[in-house]
Write a protein that holds these residues in place. Structure first.
Motif, mmCIF file in Angstrom:
data_model
loop_
_atom_site.group_PDB
_atom_site.id
_atom_site.type_symbol
_atom_site.label_atom_id
_atom_site.label_comp_id
_atom_site.label_asym_id
_atom_site.label_seq_id
_atom_site.Cartn_x
_atom_site.Cartn_y
_atom_site.Cartn_z
ATOM 1 N N GLN A 144 0.894 -1.272 -0.021
ATOM 2 C CA GLN A 144 0.182 0.014 0.125
ATOM 3 C C GLN A 144 0.798 1.247 -0.072
ATOM 4 O OE1 GLN A 144 -2.640 -0.447 3.285
ATOM 5 N NE2 GLN A 144 -3.634 -2.136 2.246
ATOM 6 N N ALA A 145 2.141 1.143 0.417
ATOM 7 C CA ALA A 145 3.046 2.257 0.683
ATOM 8 C C ALA A 145 3.594 2.428 -0.928
ATOM 9 C CB ALA A 145 4.130 2.097 1.674
ATOM 10 N N GLY A 146 3.478 1.184 -1.703
ATOM 11 C CA GLY A 146 4.244 1.240 -3.065
ATOM 12 C C GLY A 146 5.394 0.671 -2.994
ATOM 13 N N GLY A 147 5.521 -0.083 -1.801
ATOM 14 C CA GLY A 147 6.927 -1.016 -1.662
ATOM 15 C C GLY A 147 6.985 -2.447 -2.247
ATOM 16 N N LEU A 148 8.050 -3.025 -2.039
ATOM 17 C CA LEU A 148 8.161 -4.348 -2.557
ATOM 18 C C LEU A 148 8.500 -5.278 -1.330
ATOM 19 C CD1 LEU A 148 8.645 -5.323 -5.387
ATOM 20 C CD2 LEU A 148 11.318 -5.137 -5.171
ATOM 21 N N CYS A 149 7.919 -6.657 -1.425
ATOM 22 C CA CYS A 149 8.202 -7.435 -0.385
ATOM 23 C C CYS A 149 9.011 -8.712 -1.009
ATOM 24 C CB CYS A 149 6.856 -7.974 0.219
ATOM 25 S SG CYS A 149 5.862 -6.769 0.646
ATOM 26 N N PHE A 200 5.168 -13.364 -1.697
ATOM 27 C CA PHE A 200 6.204 -12.307 -1.883
ATOM 28 C C PHE A 200 6.251 -11.835 -3.408
ATOM 29 C CE2 PHE A 200 6.517 -14.142 2.040
ATOM 30 C CZ PHE A 200 7.262 -13.217 2.928
ATOM 31 N N ASP A 201 6.988 -10.740 -3.461
ATOM 32 C CA ASP A 201 6.941 -10.264 -4.816
ATOM 33 C C ASP A 201 8.127 -10.761 -5.528
ATOM 34 O OD1 ASP A 201 4.898 -8.159 -4.604
ATOM 35 O OD2 ASP A 201 5.902 -7.284 -3.286
ATOM 36 N N VAL A 202 9.516 -11.005 -4.693
ATOM 37 C CA VAL A 202 10.659 -11.249 -5.260
ATOM 38 C C VAL A 202 11.190 -12.300 -4.137
ATOM 39 C CG1 VAL A 202 13.088 -10.248 -5.978
ATOM 40 C CG2 VAL A 202 10.972 -9.063 -6.313
ATOM 41 N N VAL A 203 12.178 -13.054 -4.710
ATOM 42 C CA VAL A 203 12.981 -14.005 -3.771
ATOM 43 C C VAL A 203 14.415 -13.744 -3.969
ATOM 44 C CG1 VAL A 203 13.748 -16.453 -3.215
ATOM 45 C CG2 VAL A 203 11.135 -15.782 -4.205
ATOM 46 N N GLU A 204 15.162 -13.583 -2.911
ATOM 47 C CA GLU A 204 16.463 -13.175 -2.484
ATOM 48 C C GLU A 204 17.288 -14.658 -2.480
ATOM 49 O OE1 GLU A 204 18.989 -10.272 0.313
ATOM 50 O OE2 GLU A 204 18.484 -12.259 1.064
ATOM 51 N N VAL A 205 17.533 -15.099 -3.754
ATOM 52 C CA VAL A 205 18.301 -16.333 -4.103
ATOM 53 C C VAL A 205 19.818 -16.164 -3.633
ATOM 54 C CG1 VAL A 205 16.497 -17.039 -5.778
ATOM 55 C CG2 VAL A 205 18.715 -16.123 -6.478
ATOM 56 N N TRP A 223 4.972 -14.876 -11.889
ATOM 57 C CA TRP A 223 6.245 -15.510 -11.348
ATOM 58 C C TRP A 223 6.787 -14.351 -10.589
ATOM 59 C CZ3 TRP A 223 10.990 -13.726 -13.170
ATOM 60 C CH2 TRP A 223 10.914 -12.802 -14.329
ATOM 61 N N ARG A 224 7.668 -14.822 -9.646
ATOM 62 C CA ARG A 224 8.401 -14.111 -8.708
ATOM 63 C C ARG A 224 9.867 -14.139 -9.135
ATOM 64 N NH1 ARG A 224 4.159 -15.241 -6.602
ATOM 65 N NH2 ARG A 224 4.594 -17.296 -7.230
ATOM 66 N N PRO A 225 10.519 -12.913 -9.537
ATOM 67 C CA PRO A 225 11.833 -12.611 -9.790
ATOM 68 C C PRO A 225 12.816 -12.954 -8.714
ATOM 69 C CG PRO A 225 10.629 -10.702 -10.507
ATOM 70 C CD PRO A 225 9.703 -11.515 -9.517
ATOM 71 N N ALA A 226 14.153 -13.293 -9.018
ATOM 72 C CA ALA A 226 15.055 -13.601 -8.216
ATOM 73 C C ALA A 226 15.866 -12.257 -8.172
ATOM 74 C CB ALA A 226 16.104 -14.705 -8.644
ATOM 75 N N MET A 227 16.510 -11.910 -6.896
ATOM 76 C CA MET A 227 17.358 -10.920 -6.723
ATOM 77 C C MET A 227 18.833 -11.379 -5.878
ATOM 78 S SD MET A 227 15.706 -8.171 -4.189
ATOM 79 C CE MET A 227 16.765 -6.919 -4.740
ATOM 80 N N GLY A 228 19.711 -10.569 -5.785
ATOM 81 C CA GLY A 228 20.907 -10.936 -4.910
ATOM 82 C C GLY A 228 21.231 -9.505 -4.148
ATOM 83 N N GLY A 255 11.289 -2.084 -12.012
ATOM 84 C CA GLY A 255 12.087 -2.833 -12.755
ATOM 85 C C GLY A 255 12.497 -4.181 -12.017
ATOM 86 N N ILE A 256 12.620 -4.400 -10.691
ATOM 87 C CA ILE A 256 12.843 -5.543 -9.704
ATOM 88 C C ILE A 256 11.629 -6.247 -9.843
ATOM 89 C CG2 ILE A 256 13.480 -6.351 -7.742
ATOM 90 C CD1 ILE A 256 15.262 -3.790 -7.299
ATOM 91 N N ARG A 257 10.601 -5.546 -9.648
ATOM 92 C CA ARG A 257 9.268 -6.415 -9.626
ATOM 93 C C ARG A 257 8.954 -7.089 -10.849
ATOM 94 N NH1 ARG A 257 6.486 -2.457 -8.345
ATOM 95 N NH2 ARG A 257 6.462 -2.836 -6.215
ATOM 96 N N ALA A 258 9.048 -6.540 -11.991
ATOM 97 C CA ALA A 258 8.996 -7.038 -13.328
ATOM 98 C C ALA A 258 10.046 -8.092 -13.752
ATOM 99 C CB ALA A 258 8.801 -5.944 -14.387
ATOM 100 N N GLY A 259 11.000 -8.165 -13.086
ATOM 101 C CA GLY A 259 11.942 -9.089 -13.289
ATOM 102 C C GLY A 259 12.947 -8.614 -14.472
ATOM 103 N N ARG A 260 13.068 -7.685 -14.555
ATOM 104 C CA ARG A 260 14.179 -6.721 -15.630
ATOM 105 C C ARG A 260 15.459 -6.588 -14.930
ATOM 106 N NH1 ARG A 260 9.455 -3.410 -16.665
ATOM 107 N NH2 ARG A 260 10.398 -1.709 -15.613
ATOM 108 N N SER A 261 15.884 -7.805 -14.451
ATOM 109 C CA SER A 261 17.357 -7.574 -13.676
ATOM 110 C C SER A 261 17.773 -8.995 -13.634
ATOM 111 C CB SER A 261 16.812 -7.280 -12.078
ATOM 112 O OG SER A 261 15.956 -8.437 -11.603
ATOM 113 N N TRP A 262 19.071 -8.852 -13.389
ATOM 114 C CA TRP A 262 20.106 -9.932 -13.261
ATOM 115 C C TRP A 262 20.998 -9.727 -12.042
ATOM 116 C CZ3 TRP A 262 25.529 -9.246 -14.327
ATOM 117 C CH2 TRP A 262 25.972 -8.043 -14.707
ATOM 118 N N ILE A 263 21.699 -10.767 -11.469
ATOM 119 C CA ILE A 263 22.792 -10.664 -10.357
ATOM 120 C C ILE A 263 24.202 -10.720 -10.911
ATOM 121 C CG2 ILE A 263 22.877 -11.604 -8.005
ATOM 122 C CD1 ILE A 263 19.926 -12.891 -8.266
#
Length: 334
Positions: A124-129, A150-155, A190-195, A225-233
């Protein structure tokens, strides 16, 4: 003790003059205000600038009382995203992009059945979980909540590695995320990955880091960008990578969908900074192709497939010793 925040010292949510591009950042950073942390905000900002990061997220354990010191430390070369590491009894998660001074409750576990309510407050605050370090080697750090909330997984988390920024706990997190990817893509969500580094000590920041395609250098754009998965680690700023898939005159990049229209797809990855490393391609059938990189440090690898054979393609790049150097979110084939 109640959180005390100077309302006039919050960092700006946008860096002026930085348009669409690939930005490098670390979204899991602690100062001495967190348990185990030893660095001041000034040291963290200096460390981020020294290695060339464009953004960081400050994620103290269960408090916002350093939100108000970051205003003077941000600038036209560093975006500071406000956040929190929510250390519940049955797993930790990152609340990224919270409102200034906002604190998310952490005093619960999975049996209390309240986690979704706290996730909704962040959104609701515009944040990412972000599900944080799912296989961290201590009881409360092991992640017991389902990823689908959750929106993203820290792999990839850098804190618990010793000599290398990759260990068996990260391998388990990557495998768990990878196994769910095909079903999630088929289901349309689907939930993107992040590091992230999970920095507590000197020399940890940016190892690893998330590289994200954002419309501008702002909190909203980076999180989108992170929410959409437009990212790499990446293991470090020394590593560069691009991944594209093309069919006919159409092409798509990381986190995007390629409409193949039944034509063969050519997937190409370009890598710099991993001499004599290996590139592997992964789809819903598992690891499907592997090639070595040249000793000079730069190389390109192409692989051909189709939407009938592969629902998606993602890439892993490993150092000669076998530990991870970079990994991508998928390109989706339809």
């Amino acid at each position: 003790m109640a959180d005390r925040v100077s309302q006039s010292q919050f960092p700006p949510s946008r860096v002026v003059g930085r348009g669409r591009g690939w930005y490098r950042g670390d979204c899991h950073v602690h100062s001495a205000r967190s348990n185990g942390g030893e660095l001041t905000p000034e040291q963290l900002a200096a460390g981020a600038r020294e290695i060339g990061l464009d953004f960081i997220a400050i994620t103290e354990h269960n408090t916002s009382d350093t939100h108000g010191v970051w205003g003077p430390l941000a600038g036209d070369d560093l975006l500071v995203i406000l956040g929190q590491e929510v250390t519940t009894r049955t797993g930790h998660w990152l609340a990224l992009g919270v409102d200034p001074g906002q604190v998310v409750d952490w005093r619960y576990g999975i049996r209390d059945d309240v986690n979704d309510r706290h996730l909704d407050q962040v959104r609701q605050a515009g944040g990412l979980c972000v599900a944080a370090h799912p296989h961290a080697p201590y009881p409360s750090g092991v992640f017991m909540y389902p990823f689908h909330g959750f929106d993203v997984v820290e792999v990839w988390n850098g804190l618990w590695s010793s000599d290398l920024p990759w260990n068996a706990d990260n391998g388990a997190a990557l495998a768990e995320w990878g196994r769910s990817l095909a079903a999630d893509i088929h289901g349309g969500r689907w939930r993107p990955a992040m590091g992230n580094s999970d920095t507590h000590l000197d020399g940890q920041i940016g190892i690893p880091q998330t590289v994200v395609l954002a419309e501008e250098l702002s909190t909203d754009a980076v999180l989108a960008g992170i929410r959409a998965g437009r990212s790499w680690i990446a293991e470090s700023t020394a590593i560069e990578l691009s991944l594209t898939a093309s069919a006919g005159d159409r092409s798509a990049g990381i986190g995007e969908r390629l409409r193949t229209c039944g034509e063969p797809a050519v997937v190409r990855v370009d890598v710099r900074g991993v001499p004599s490393g290996t590139v592997s391609f992964h789809t819903d059938r598992g690891k499907v192709h592997r090639e070595s990189l040249p000793s000079g440090g730069s190389g390109a690898v192409e692989w051909r497939t189709s939407a009938a054979e592969s629902a998606f393609v993602r890439v892993e790049v490993r150092q000669p010793g076998g530990h991870m150097a970079a990994l991508t979110n998928p390109v989706i084939l339809t």
